[in-house]
Design a protein around this motif. Structure first.
Motif, PDB file in Angstrom:
ATOM      1  N   TYR A 116       0.813  -1.247   0.029  1.00  0.00           N
ATOM      2  CA  TYR A 116       0.071   0.062   0.160  1.00  0.00           C
ATOM      3  C   TYR A 116       0.663   1.188   0.069  1.00  0.00           C
ATOM      4  CZ  TYR A 116      -3.050   3.811   1.365  1.00  0.00           C
ATOM      5  OH  TYR A 116      -3.493   5.084   1.669  1.00  0.00           O
ATOM      6  N   GLU A 117       1.897   1.309   0.852  1.00  0.00           N
ATOM      7  CA  GLU A 117       2.624   2.608   1.048  1.00  0.00           C
ATOM      8  C   GLU A 117       3.411   2.908  -0.393  1.00  0.00           C
ATOM      9  OE1 GLU A 117       3.193  -0.169   3.166  1.00  0.00           O
ATOM     10  OE2 GLU A 117       2.197   0.758   4.783  1.00  0.00           O
ATOM     11  N   HIS A 118       4.087   1.785  -1.176  1.00  0.00           N
ATOM     12  CA  HIS A 118       4.431   2.163  -2.274  1.00  0.00           C
ATOM     13  C   HIS A 118       3.612   2.691  -3.397  1.00  0.00           C
ATOM     14  CE1 HIS A 118       7.911  -0.434  -0.721  1.00  0.00           C
ATOM     15  NE2 HIS A 118       8.521   0.897  -0.789  1.00  0.00           N
ATOM     16  N   ARG A 119       2.519   1.817  -3.397  1.00  0.00           N
ATOM     17  CA  ARG A 119       1.192   2.240  -4.592  1.00  0.00           C
ATOM     18  C   ARG A 119       0.935   3.490  -4.283  1.00  0.00           C
ATOM     19  NH1 ARG A 119      -1.554  -2.259  -3.893  1.00  0.00           N
ATOM     20  NH2 ARG A 119      -2.960  -1.415  -2.259  1.00  0.00           N
ATOM     21  N   ALA A 120       0.606   3.985  -2.912  1.00  0.00           N
ATOM     22  CA  ALA A 120      -0.081   5.345  -2.802  1.00  0.00           C
ATOM     23  C   ALA A 120       0.853   6.536  -3.169  1.00  0.00           C
ATOM     24  CB  ALA A 120      -0.360   5.376  -1.004  1.00  0.00           C
ATOM     25  N   VAL A 121       2.179   6.280  -2.834  1.00  0.00           N
ATOM     26  CA  VAL A 121       3.044   7.424  -3.299  1.00  0.00           C
ATOM     27  C   VAL A 121       3.014   7.252  -4.802  1.00  0.00           C
ATOM     28  CG1 VAL A 121       5.465   8.137  -3.361  1.00  0.00           C
ATOM     29  CG2 VAL A 121       4.407   7.120  -1.275  1.00  0.00           C
ATOM     30  N   ILE A 122       3.145   6.143  -5.464  1.00  0.00           N
ATOM     31  CA  ILE A 122       3.229   6.187  -6.923  1.00  0.00           C
ATOM     32  C   ILE A 122       1.841   6.839  -7.534  1.00  0.00           C
ATOM     33  CG2 ILE A 122       3.383   4.874  -8.925  1.00  0.00           C
ATOM     34  CD1 ILE A 122       5.207   3.072  -7.583  1.00  0.00           C
ATOM     35  N   VAL A 123       0.810   6.364  -7.204  1.00  0.00           N
ATOM     36  CA  VAL A 123      -0.277   6.919  -7.682  1.00  0.00           C
ATOM     37  C   VAL A 123      -0.588   8.300  -7.356  1.00  0.00           C
ATOM     38  CG1 VAL A 123      -3.084   6.801  -7.303  1.00  0.00           C
ATOM     39  CG2 VAL A 123      -1.704   4.741  -7.636  1.00  0.00           C
ATOM     40  N   HIS A 124      -0.263   8.900  -6.277  1.00  0.00           N
ATOM     41  CA  HIS A 124      -0.219  10.426  -6.047  1.00  0.00           C
ATOM     42  C   HIS A 124       0.700  11.067  -6.800  1.00  0.00           C
ATOM     43  CE1 HIS A 124      -3.447  10.764  -2.946  1.00  0.00           C
ATOM     44  NE2 HIS A 124      -2.800   9.550  -2.339  1.00  0.00           N
ATOM     45  N   ALA A 125       1.989  10.584  -6.909  1.00  0.00           N
ATOM     46  CA  ALA A 125       3.005  11.505  -7.879  1.00  0.00           C
ATOM     47  C   ALA A 125       2.572  11.519  -9.324  1.00  0.00           C
ATOM     48  CB  ALA A 125       4.136  10.838  -7.258  1.00  0.00           C
ATOM     49  N   TYR A 126       2.594  10.046  -9.896  1.00  0.00           N
ATOM     50  CA  TYR A 126       2.506  10.034 -11.088  1.00  0.00           C
ATOM     51  C   TYR A 126       1.131  10.133 -11.812  1.00  0.00           C
ATOM     52  CZ  TYR A 126       7.335   8.790 -11.187  1.00  0.00           C
ATOM     53  OH  TYR A 126       8.480   8.906 -11.120  1.00  0.00           O
ATOM     54  N   TYR A 127      -0.104   9.557 -11.276  1.00  0.00           N
ATOM     55  CA  TYR A 127      -1.142   9.646 -11.783  1.00  0.00           C
ATOM     56  C   TYR A 127      -1.850  10.817 -11.238  1.00  0.00           C
ATOM     57  CZ  TYR A 127      -0.342   5.045 -13.566  1.00  0.00           C
ATOM     58  OH  TYR A 127       0.336   4.116 -14.112  1.00  0.00           O
ATOM     59  N   TYR A 152      11.949   3.098  -4.434  1.00  0.00           N
ATOM     60  CA  TYR A 152      11.595   1.558  -4.197  1.00  0.00           C
ATOM     61  C   TYR A 152      10.413   0.942  -4.696  1.00  0.00           C
ATOM     62  CZ  TYR A 152      15.905   1.620  -1.409  1.00  0.00           C
ATOM     63  OH  TYR A 152      16.880   1.687  -0.807  1.00  0.00           O
ATOM     64  N   GLY A 153       9.462   1.855  -4.652  1.00  0.00           N
ATOM     65  CA  GLY A 153       8.046   1.574  -5.584  1.00  0.00           C
ATOM     66  C   GLY A 153       8.158   1.444  -7.008  1.00  0.00           C
ATOM     67  N   LEU A 154       8.789   2.050  -7.593  1.00  0.00           N
ATOM     68  CA  LEU A 154       9.204   2.249  -9.007  1.00  0.00           C
ATOM     69  C   LEU A 154       9.995   0.973  -9.448  1.00  0.00           C
ATOM     70  CD1 LEU A 154       9.368   6.039  -9.960  1.00  0.00           C
ATOM     71  CD2 LEU A 154       7.515   4.414 -10.328  1.00  0.00           C
TER      72      LEU A 154
END
Length: 168
Positions: A116-127, A152-154
């Motif tokens: 969840y932590e990695h996914r949330a950061v990627i979704v907020h930043a990129y999408y 680390y998420g990417l």
């Protein structure tokens, strides 16, 4: 133009125009354009007193060189480079969106596999198109943590996509 020059021009035309025309058609594949090149070549011969003073047989090489140079100049001209000659206007190819849909499904599956932590950061930043500071403020975490989770998420996302055969 004196009568003698008229006669010389007719002699030049009779002696060289047919073979010159065939040569230009061979170079260009364009019979209509070949007419223009031959006409321009003869015009240049007519304007050159030195050429008119020579015997018609000795001007052949000069005329073929002029015609060749005119063909090259035409091929290099901006008008020719930007012109596309076609019998019918081509249809515009439009993507049906299948590839984009397939890729988005693969990315969605790969994102779902992240924690969840990695996914949330990627979704907020990129999408979501948000900056690091905005993501940190929305999620209530420090900016350094956002950067670390993005990194680390990417990396995990790239590995997941590689497993699905999407990237190298």
């Amino acid at each position: 133009m004196p009568l003698d020059d008229d006669r010389r021009l007719v002699e030049l035309y009779d002696a060289h125009a047919p073979s010159l025309w065939r040569y230009v058609v061979h170079l260009t594949g364009d019979p209509v354009g070949a007419d223009d090149i031959v006409q321009e070549t003869l015009l240049r011969a007519w304007r050159s007193p030195r050429i008119l003073a020579q015997e018609p047989e000795s001007t052949r090489a000069w005329m073929f060189t002029v015609a060749r140079n005119l063909v090259i100049d035409e091929a290099r001209s901006a008008r020719r480079r930007h012109e596309i000659g076609v019998a019918e206007t081509p249809e515009r190819v439009s993507s049906d969106g299948t590839d984009a849909l397939f890729e988005s499904l693969l990315v969605e599956e790969a994102l779902a596999g992240l924690d969840y932590e990695h996914r949330a950061v990627i979704v907020h930043a990129y999408y979501g198109g948000r900056s690091i500071a905005e993501v940190a403020r929305r999620l209530g975490i420090p900016e350094g943590t956002v950067k670390s989770r993005l990194h680390y998420g990417l990396r995990a996302l790239r590995l997941a996509l590689q497993e699905k055969g999407v990237t190298r």
